[in-house]
Design a protein around this motif. Structure first.
Motif, PDB file in Angstrom:
ATOM      1  N   LEU A 135     -23.064   8.562 -65.120  1.00  0.00           N
ATOM      2  CA  LEU A 135     -23.292   9.913 -64.602  1.00  0.00           C
ATOM      3  C   LEU A 135     -24.683  10.403 -64.936  1.00  0.00           C
ATOM      4  N   ASP A 136     -25.282  11.084 -63.987  1.00  0.00           N
ATOM      5  CA  ASP A 136     -26.502  11.828 -64.324  1.00  0.00           C
ATOM      6  C   ASP A 136     -26.726  12.911 -63.282  1.00  0.00           C
ATOM      7  N   LEU A 137     -27.260  14.014 -63.751  1.00  0.00           N
ATOM      8  CA  LEU A 137     -27.596  15.132 -62.871  1.00  0.00           C
ATOM      9  C   LEU A 137     -28.818  14.832 -62.028  1.00  0.00           C
ATOM     10  N   LEU A 196     -34.480   3.610 -71.844  1.00  0.00           N
ATOM     11  CA  LEU A 196     -33.588   4.279 -72.785  1.00  0.00           C
ATOM     12  C   LEU A 196     -34.211   4.316 -74.167  1.00  0.00           C
ATOM     13  N   TRP A 197     -34.266   5.501 -74.727  1.00  0.00           N
ATOM     14  CA  TRP A 197     -34.794   5.660 -76.086  1.00  0.00           C
ATOM     15  C   TRP A 197     -33.642   5.916 -77.047  1.00  0.00           C
ATOM     16  N   GLU A 198     -32.527   5.252 -76.817  1.00  0.00           N
ATOM     17  CA  GLU A 198     -31.369   5.296 -77.731  1.00  0.00           C
ATOM     18  C   GLU A 198     -30.953   3.846 -77.959  1.00  0.00           C
ATOM     19  N   CYS A 245     -26.370   8.315 -67.655  1.00  0.00           N
ATOM     20  CA  CYS A 245     -27.233   7.267 -67.109  1.00  0.00           C
ATOM     21  C   CYS A 245     -28.591   7.210 -67.806  1.00  0.00           C
ATOM     22  N   SER A 246     -29.313   8.317 -67.803  1.00  0.00           N
ATOM     23  CA  SER A 246     -30.715   8.290 -68.232  1.00  0.00           C
ATOM     24  C   SER A 246     -31.413   7.177 -67.428  1.00  0.00           C
ATOM     25  N   ALA A 247     -32.083   6.216 -68.047  1.00  0.00           N
ATOM     26  CA  ALA A 247     -32.701   5.158 -67.235  1.00  0.00           C
ATOM     27  C   ALA A 247     -31.727   4.020 -66.918  1.00  0.00           C
TER      28      ALA A 247
HETATM   29  C1  LIG Z   1     -29.759  13.942 -72.371  1.00  0.00           C
HETATM   30  S1  LIG Z   1     -31.137  13.045 -71.745  1.00  0.00           S
HETATM   31  C2  LIG Z   1     -31.647  12.203 -73.169  1.00  0.00           C
HETATM   32  C3  LIG Z   1     -32.422  10.994 -72.933  1.00  0.00           C
HETATM   33  C4  LIG Z   1     -32.452  10.041 -74.006  1.00  0.00           C
HETATM   34  N1  LIG Z   1     -32.689  10.517 -75.305  1.00  0.00           N
HETATM   35  C5  LIG Z   1     -33.072   8.719 -73.653  1.00  0.00           C
HETATM   36  O1  LIG Z   1     -33.524   8.051 -74.529  1.00  0.00           O
HETATM   37  O2  LIG Z   1     -33.040   8.325 -72.498  1.00  0.00           O
HETATM   38  C6  LIG Z   1     -30.383  11.786 -70.808  1.00  0.00           C
HETATM   39  C7  LIG Z   1     -29.981  12.148 -69.433  1.00  0.00           C
HETATM   40  O3  LIG Z   1     -28.913  13.067 -69.481  1.00  0.00           O
HETATM   41  C8  LIG Z   1     -28.910  13.762 -68.258  1.00  0.00           C
HETATM   42  N2  LIG Z   1     -28.051  14.903 -68.478  1.00  0.00           N
HETATM   43  C9  LIG Z   1     -28.276  15.971 -69.287  1.00  0.00           C
HETATM   44  N3  LIG Z   1     -27.209  16.785 -69.296  1.00  0.00           N
HETATM   45  C10 LIG Z   1     -26.261  16.210 -68.488  1.00  0.00           C
HETATM   46  C11 LIG Z   1     -24.928  16.558 -68.100  1.00  0.00           C
HETATM   47  N4  LIG Z   1     -24.378  17.646 -68.544  1.00  0.00           N
HETATM   48  N5  LIG Z   1     -24.275  15.708 -67.250  1.00  0.00           N
HETATM   49  C12 LIG Z   1     -24.857  14.572 -66.795  1.00  0.00           C
HETATM   50  N6  LIG Z   1     -26.103  14.214 -67.135  1.00  0.00           N
HETATM   51  C13 LIG Z   1     -26.803  15.002 -67.963  1.00  0.00           C
HETATM   52  C14 LIG Z   1     -30.375  14.011 -67.985  1.00  0.00           C
HETATM   53  O4  LIG Z   1     -30.605  14.169 -66.601  1.00  0.00           O
HETATM   54  C15 LIG Z   1     -31.032  12.768 -68.523  1.00  0.00           C
HETATM   55  O5  LIG Z   1     -31.326  11.842 -67.520  1.00  0.00           O
END
Ligand SMILES: C[S@@+](CC[C@H](N)C(=O)[O-])C[C@H]1O[C@@H](n2cnc3c(N)ncnc32)[C@H](O)[C@@H]1O
Length: 366
Positions: A63-65, A20-22, A43-45
């Motif tokens: 949740l994650d796609l 996670l980069w947050e 979810c991310s990681a």
């Molecule tokens: C938005 S990205 C950003 C990542 C982040 N900045 C980090 O440090 O991990 C995080 C996750 O959101 C998921 N994601 C993006 N849009 C989504 C949605 N509408 N519903 C569920 N997951 C989503 C992506 O698959 C990804 O794994």
């Protein structure tokens, strides 16, 4: 099930973010008191969903796609169960290790077959970089650190970034040692829209972003190097040195290890979009929305924001970041939420995951 705009554009077969980069400290402070409540997390990681367990919620719906991102969380769950804390932070890549292959094998033995197969295929990379180093995003940082950073700064200069100093001395170090002409040139090339789109983020993610990523990164590096203390910044340490220093992200710290381990059964993991979750009729008291709004067109963002409000309990908080595209409560919902500006300002000032331009905390008006 409602499909998500980004679902149609990006590739979800591979790990994009292996950690996670947050900043989870910022996230958990902003969510406030959530004891015994239902929370929702992108979810991310998985690390921030795990960090949210420290708030003692009744459950966290994750949740994650992307199946690959869900596999990151499933592996971590097994790792908390079968490893000691020191083994855990060797496997993540936070600490050097020459036994990650064996640690991974122990952990995958404790997962389901699909997760096991997915991670076994990644074993050679895990041995080298740790489970937190095998995503596309981390590979991008690795290329930067291995091939480009040495052209600009010596190893000694990089090590000295992490020497604890007072704010004034940090400014002097930054001006005289770090922010050189070569450094600025490197930023402009590496963070060009073209290179970032090709190597770090899917170019579809830039469809709605204005301005130059390099200008933005330069400002944020000042935040990470001067406004906050680099010696306390695990994210900066990983980017510049490929592992964590003394400071660790919240969910990976020794003091939270047992708490998280004892609450793993409160995670409710679902492969699918946030849009799908909010149409189930379930309600939550807090939402960690990562920076997903930035990946949506403004019109889709407005629609999804409205749908989240229907799934939000009174006083629920919506917590999210913007990297470059501005996203805040759409005008039509301004009466339904209040912006918690004081919390935003306080947390932005100490956000160690420095590349975001904005951090937003909105509370549903009861
Ligand atoms: C938005 S990205 C950003 C990542 C982040 N900045 C980090 O440090 O991990 C995080 C996750 O959101 C998921 N994601 C993006 N849009 C989504 C949605 N509408 N519903 C569920 N997951 C989503 C992506 O698959 C990804 O794994």
């Amino acid at each position: 099930m409602r499909s998500s705009e980004i679902e149609k554009k990006a590739d979800f077969d591979h790990i994009r973010y292996a950690q996670l980069w947050e900043d989870a400290d910022v996230l958990t402070s902003a969510l406030g008191n959530c004891a015994d409540q239902t929370l929702v997390s992108i979810c991310s990681a998985g690390d921030n969903a795990l960090a949210m367990l420290t708030l003692d919620p009744a459950r966290v719906v994750v949740l994650d796609l992307s199946p690959a991102q869900i596999a990151c969380l499933k592996l971590r769950i097994a790792a908390y169960k079968v490893l000691s804390h020191s083994e855990f932070i060797e496997l993540t890549g936070s600490r050097p290790s020459n036994r990650r292959g064996a640690l991974l094998a122990r952990v995958t033995d404790a997962t389901d077959t699909e997760t096991q197969r997915f991670w076994q295929a990644l074993s050679p990379d895990v041995e080298k970089y740790g489970i937190g180093g095998v995503g596309k995003f981390e590979r991008y940082f690795r290329i930067f650190r291995t091939w480009l950073l040495p052209l600009v700064h010596s190893r000694q200069t990089i090590d000295e970034v992490f020497t604890p100093r007072a704010a004034e001395a940090r400014q002097t170090f930054f001006d005289t040692r770090f922010n050189t002409v070569r450094w600025r040139l490197l930023l402009n090339i590496f963070f060009s829209r073209f290179v970032m789109g090709r190597m770090g983020r899917d170019s579809a993610f830039f469809d709605h972003v204005d301005g130059s990523p390099a200008q933005h990164v330069a400002q944020r590096i000042h935040h990470a190097g001067v406004s906050t203390d680099p010696s306390q910044n695990p994210y900066l340490h990983w980017i510049l040195k490929g592992n964590h220093g003394e400071a660790l992200p919240l969910a990976w710290r020794a003091e939270h290890f047992e708490t998280i381990r004892s609450r793993l059964d409160r995670l409710d993991i679902r492969l699918g979009s946030l849009e799908a979750f909010v149409s189930t009729g379930e309600k939550a008291r807090g939402f960690n929305l990562s920076d997903i709004f930035e990946y949506m067109s403004p019109e889709t963002f407005n629609q999804v924001y409205g749908a989240i409000l229907t799934a939000a309990e009174p006083d629920a908080r919506l917590v999210y970041w913007n990297m470059m595209a501005p996203r805040r409560v759409p005008p039509e919902y301004r009466d339904n939420v209040k912006t918690l500006t004081e919390i935003e300002t306080r947390q932005k000032a100490c956000d160690m995951a420095f590349f975001y331009s904005d951090f937003i905390v909105e509370e549903v008006v009861s």
